[in-house]
Design an enzyme around this catalytic site. Structure first.
Site, PDB file in Angstrom:
ATOM      1  N   HIS A 187       0.833  -1.209   0.000  1.00 28.80           N
ATOM      2  CA  HIS A 187       0.000   0.000   0.000  1.00 28.80           C
ATOM      3  C   HIS A 187       0.868   1.260   0.000  1.00 28.80           C
ATOM      4  O   HIS A 187       0.426   2.322   0.441  1.00 28.80           O
ATOM      5  CB  HIS A 187      -0.980   0.019   1.184  1.00 28.80           C
ATOM      6  CG  HIS A 187      -2.123  -0.951   1.012  1.00 28.80           C
ATOM      7  ND1 HIS A 187      -3.374  -0.566   0.598  1.00 28.80           N
ATOM      8  CD2 HIS A 187      -2.194  -2.287   1.189  1.00 28.80           C
ATOM      9  CE1 HIS A 187      -4.177  -1.627   0.550  1.00 28.80           C
ATOM     10  NE2 HIS A 187      -3.477  -2.696   0.894  1.00 28.80           N
ATOM     11  N   ASP A 194       2.439   2.083  -2.990  1.00 27.73           N
ATOM     12  CA  ASP A 194       2.541   2.562  -4.386  1.00 27.73           C
ATOM     13  C   ASP A 194       1.627   3.759  -4.663  1.00 27.73           C
ATOM     14  O   ASP A 194       2.064   4.736  -5.254  1.00 27.73           O
ATOM     15  CB  ASP A 194       2.362   1.429  -5.420  1.00 27.73           C
ATOM     16  CG  ASP A 194       1.043   0.669  -5.329  1.00 27.73           C
ATOM     17  OD1 ASP A 194       0.255   0.914  -4.387  1.00 27.73           O
ATOM     18  OD2 ASP A 194       0.811  -0.182  -6.214  1.00 27.73           O
ATOM     19  N   GLY A 231      -7.489 -14.152  -7.677  1.00 28.60           N
ATOM     20  CA  GLY A 231      -7.909 -13.615  -6.392  1.00 28.60           C
ATOM     21  C   GLY A 231      -7.092 -14.111  -5.216  1.00 28.60           C
ATOM     22  O   GLY A 231      -7.581 -14.137  -4.089  1.00 28.60           O
ATOM     23  N   ASP A 278       1.671  -3.761  -9.358  1.00 35.48           N
ATOM     24  CA  ASP A 278       1.458  -5.080  -9.948  1.00 35.48           C
ATOM     25  C   ASP A 278       1.812  -5.088 -11.432  1.00 35.48           C
ATOM     26  O   ASP A 278       2.475  -6.007 -11.930  1.00 35.48           O
ATOM     27  CB  ASP A 278       0.003  -5.519  -9.775  1.00 35.48           C
ATOM     28  CG  ASP A 278      -0.395  -5.656  -8.308  1.00 35.48           C
ATOM     29  OD1 ASP A 278       0.487  -5.529  -7.433  1.00 35.48           O
ATOM     30  OD2 ASP A 278      -1.591  -5.877  -8.050  1.00 35.48           O
ATOM     31  N   LEU A 308      -1.803 -12.699  -5.914  1.00 36.25           N
ATOM     32  CA  LEU A 308      -0.591 -12.910  -6.713  1.00 36.25           C
ATOM     33  C   LEU A 308      -0.725 -12.182  -8.052  1.00 36.25           C
ATOM     34  O   LEU A 308       0.068 -12.367  -8.957  1.00 36.25           O
ATOM     35  CB  LEU A 308      -0.330 -14.411  -6.902  1.00 36.25           C
ATOM     36  CG  LEU A 308      -0.173 -15.163  -5.560  1.00 36.25           C
ATOM     37  CD1 LEU A 308      -0.044 -16.666  -5.795  1.00 36.25           C
ATOM     38  CD2 LEU A 308       1.032 -14.636  -4.779  1.00 36.25           C
ATOM     39  N   SER A 309      -1.739 -11.349  -8.133  1.00 43.86           N
ATOM     40  CA  SER A 309      -1.957 -10.437  -9.255  1.00 43.86           C
ATOM     41  C   SER A 309      -2.240 -11.123 -10.586  1.00 43.86           C
ATOM     42  O   SER A 309      -1.583 -10.861 -11.588  1.00 43.86           O
ATOM     43  CB  SER A 309      -0.794  -9.447  -9.390  1.00 43.86           C
ATOM     44  OG  SER A 309      -1.295  -8.309 -10.040  1.00 43.86           O
ATOM     45  N   SER A 310      -3.256 -11.966 -10.566  1.00 46.33           N
ATOM     46  CA  SER A 310      -3.766 -12.482 -11.840  1.00 46.33           C
ATOM     47  C   SER A 310      -4.310 -11.331 -12.678  1.00 46.33           C
ATOM     48  O   SER A 310      -4.321 -11.409 -13.913  1.00 46.33           O
ATOM     49  CB  SER A 310      -4.861 -13.517 -11.598  1.00 46.33           C
ATOM     50  OG  SER A 310      -6.030 -12.920 -11.075  1.00 46.33           O
TER      51      SER A 310
HETATM   52  P1  ADP Z   1      -5.579 -10.906  -8.017  1.00 43.05           P
HETATM   53  O1  ADP Z   1      -5.066  -9.886  -8.965  1.00 43.05           O
HETATM   54  O2  ADP Z   1      -4.905 -10.861  -6.687  1.00 43.05           O
HETATM   55  O3  ADP Z   1      -5.579 -12.286  -8.575  1.00 43.05           O
HETATM   56  P2  ADP Z   1      -7.991  -9.399  -8.398  1.00 43.05           P
HETATM   57  O4  ADP Z   1      -9.296  -9.380  -7.676  1.00 43.05           O
HETATM   58  O5  ADP Z   1      -7.246  -8.137  -8.545  1.00 43.05           O
HETATM   59  O6  ADP Z   1      -7.105 -10.533  -7.692  1.00 43.05           O
HETATM   60  O7  ADP Z   1      -8.201  -9.966  -9.871  1.00 43.05           O
HETATM   61  C1  ADP Z   1      -8.841 -11.198 -10.089  1.00 43.05           C
HETATM   62  C2  ADP Z   1      -9.855 -11.053 -11.206  1.00 43.05           C
HETATM   63  O8  ADP Z   1      -9.158 -10.879 -12.457  1.00 43.05           O
HETATM   64  C3  ADP Z   1     -10.683 -12.306 -11.415  1.00 43.05           C
HETATM   65  O9  ADP Z   1     -11.791 -12.349 -10.540  1.00 43.05           O
HETATM   66  C4  ADP Z   1     -11.108 -12.146 -12.864  1.00 43.05           C
HETATM   67  O10 ADP Z   1     -12.178 -11.237 -12.985  1.00 43.05           O
HETATM   68  C5  ADP Z   1      -9.887 -11.502 -13.503  1.00 43.05           C
HETATM   69  N1  ADP Z   1      -8.994 -12.498 -14.129  1.00 43.05           N
HETATM   70  C6  ADP Z   1      -7.662 -12.652 -13.902  1.00 43.05           C
HETATM   71  N2  ADP Z   1      -7.156 -13.651 -14.665  1.00 43.05           N
HETATM   72  C7  ADP Z   1      -8.180 -14.153 -15.378  1.00 43.05           C
HETATM   73  C8  ADP Z   1      -8.301 -15.229 -16.337  1.00 43.05           C
HETATM   74  N3  ADP Z   1      -7.246 -15.959 -16.699  1.00 43.05           N
HETATM   75  N4  ADP Z   1      -9.517 -15.452 -16.861  1.00 43.05           N
HETATM   76  C9  ADP Z   1     -10.589 -14.714 -16.504  1.00 43.05           C
HETATM   77  N5  ADP Z   1     -10.535 -13.708 -15.621  1.00 43.05           N
HETATM   78  C10 ADP Z   1      -9.358 -13.427 -15.051  1.00 43.05           C
HETATM   79 MG    MG Z   2      -5.243  -7.786  -8.724  1.00 50.45          MG
END
Ligand code: ADP
Ligand code: MG
Length: 397
Positions: free
Chosen positions: A43, A45, A132, A182, A135-137
């Site tokens: 927190h 950034d 979620g 991220d 780890l910043s998906s």
């Molecule tokens: P984090 O970044 O920590 O994983 P976030 O809440 O910031 O958590 O982001 C997660 C969201 O990003 C998911 O709920 C989805 O909406 C989206 N997302 C990320 N990767 C994918 C994927 N491969 N396919 C579909 N949605 C995705």
């Molecule tokens: Mg995220």
């Protein structure tokens, strides 16, 4: 415990095959961008301070081709089977696409807003970053899509420019007021190196992170505690910080130094200012801890010296910033009791993952100790893996 949570996935193959089965042709190109672990600097950034993340092996792969203008754009995710979302990149605006596809449509919108002509695209994504888990998906999918779009069309953007466009997509299209850490980590990651970012100047320096040479490992434990950053807590913390900076008459909390902290806290002396004082203390001390960790790692001394700073960061997130939850605190406390050199929650908070700096040969037993503590409480088993710093966004095919 897996030392390679990615297994066979995360290669170009899965997204390419899905693309071919959906579109009846090969994609024109395949790109990938990784998730990240933040070693320290939480927190900070959006307070224009310092962060020290690393890109991880788990990544989002995007297979992409140009589409006919009349057909519009499409996106399919291997993580959302049976669902293809369609939109028109030429006209799409915030509010037009919601749910997971907003992370994708938002990137094409941000590119257009910045004056780049991308046209319509067919996109297929396949990610090994757990969704979620802190780890910043989200940055992984945004940066992979941005790199794919720019690469396909031949738009010349550097890593920081792509990171900023991806952040804009998340801020203004998805509606999540995240800082830039991220996306910068996903774009600038280097094998064996941390990404030290001054988020005010956006200067990036790589800092060597040689753990195995010292008999150490970085253990990540996805607590699987339910977490949703898009809910109000993250935005509330950001608002607290911005209000505090305003009260203190500085552009951002970055401008309060460790030496000036007591003076700043004394000026927040209203009867209702206790919360604000705690938020300020977290951000200011956290910035100092990032700089201390950088100094230790650069000096080439034993990385075990950063253990107490990781622990202090966790205590600060728990007590002053108030962003941890029982799943996270139990994982950190158990890892430390089981012999970790240092441990802290990583990422925005309210669940997600923890990291522990551990002796290489203790990683397994520490992960087991945390799993045992969860089982005792009747909680779902956590997901541990050992990680190391990997390459940022790249073209695969
Ligand atoms: P984090 O970044 O920590 O994983 P976030 O809440 O910031 O958590 O982001 C997660 C969201 O990003 C998911 O709920 C989805 O909406 C989206 N997302 C990320 N990767 C994918 C994927 N491969 N396919 C579909 N949605 C995705
Ligand atoms: Mg995220």
């Amino acid at each position: 415990m897996s030392t390679d949570a990615q297994g066979g996935a995360g290669s170009a193959q899965g997204a390419t095959q899905l693309f071919e089965s959906l579109h009846g042709r090969a994609p024109q190109g395949v790109w990938a961008s990784p998730g990240r672990v933040n070693l320290i600097g939480e927190h900070t950034d959006y307070n224009e301070g310092f962060v020290l993340p690393l890109a991880i092996r788990q990544r989002c792969v995007v297979a992409a081709s140009a589409a006919d203008a009349s057909a519009g754009s499409s996106v399919t995710s291997a993580q959302r089977p049976g669902e293809t979302i369609r939109f028109t990149a030429a006209t799409v605006s915030p509010g037009d696409v919601d749910g997971w596809a907003a992370y994708v449509a938002g990137v094409l919108w941000a590119l257009r807003e910045a004056g780049h002509v991308v046209g319509e695209l067919d996109l297929v994504v396949d990610s090994t970053v757990p969704l979620g888990a802190s780890l910043s998906s989200s940055a992984a999918i945004e940066c992979a899509v941005a790199a794919a779009a720019a690469g396909l069309v031949g738009i010349d953007l550097d890593a920081t420019q792509i990171a900023l466009l991806a952040q804009r997509a998340e801020n203004d299209f998805v509606g999540m007021p995240c800082g830039v850490m991220d996306q910068m980590a996903s774009m600038h990651g280097k094998p064996g190196q941390l990404v030290f970012i001054d988020t005010r100047s956006l200067a990036v320096e790589n800092v060597p992170f040689d753990l195995s040479g010292h008999g150490l490992a970085l253990l990540v434990i996805d607590t699987r505690a339910p977490h949703a950053l898009v809910d109000g807590e993250y935005a509330a913390r950001r608002r607290d910080c911005e209000q505090a900076a305003q009260r203190l008459g500085v552009p951002a909390l970055r401008d309060i130094t460790g030496a000036g902290l007591d003076d700043a806290l004394a000026r927040l002396d209203g009867p209702d200012d206790e919360t604000m004082r705690k938020r300020v203390r977290h951000v200011v001390t956290e910035d100092d801890r990032v700089l201390e960790v950088v100094q230790v790692l650069r000096s080439g001394t034993d990385p075990r010296a950063i253990g107490p700073m990781l622990n202090a960061s966790h205590a600060s997130m728990r007590d002053d910033f108030e962003i941890t939850v029982p799943h996270v605190d139990v994982a950190v406390d158990t890892a430390l009791s089981a012999g970790a050199v240092g441990a802290r929650m990583t990422g925005g908070g309210f669940g997600g993952s923890i990291i522990a700096l551990v002796e290489q040969d203790a990683a397994e037993s520490i992960a087991q100790a945390v799993a045992g503590a969860y089982a005792e409480r009747g909680w779902e088993a956590p997901a541990p893996f050992v990680t190391r710093a990997e390459q940022g966004a790249t073209r695969l095919a």
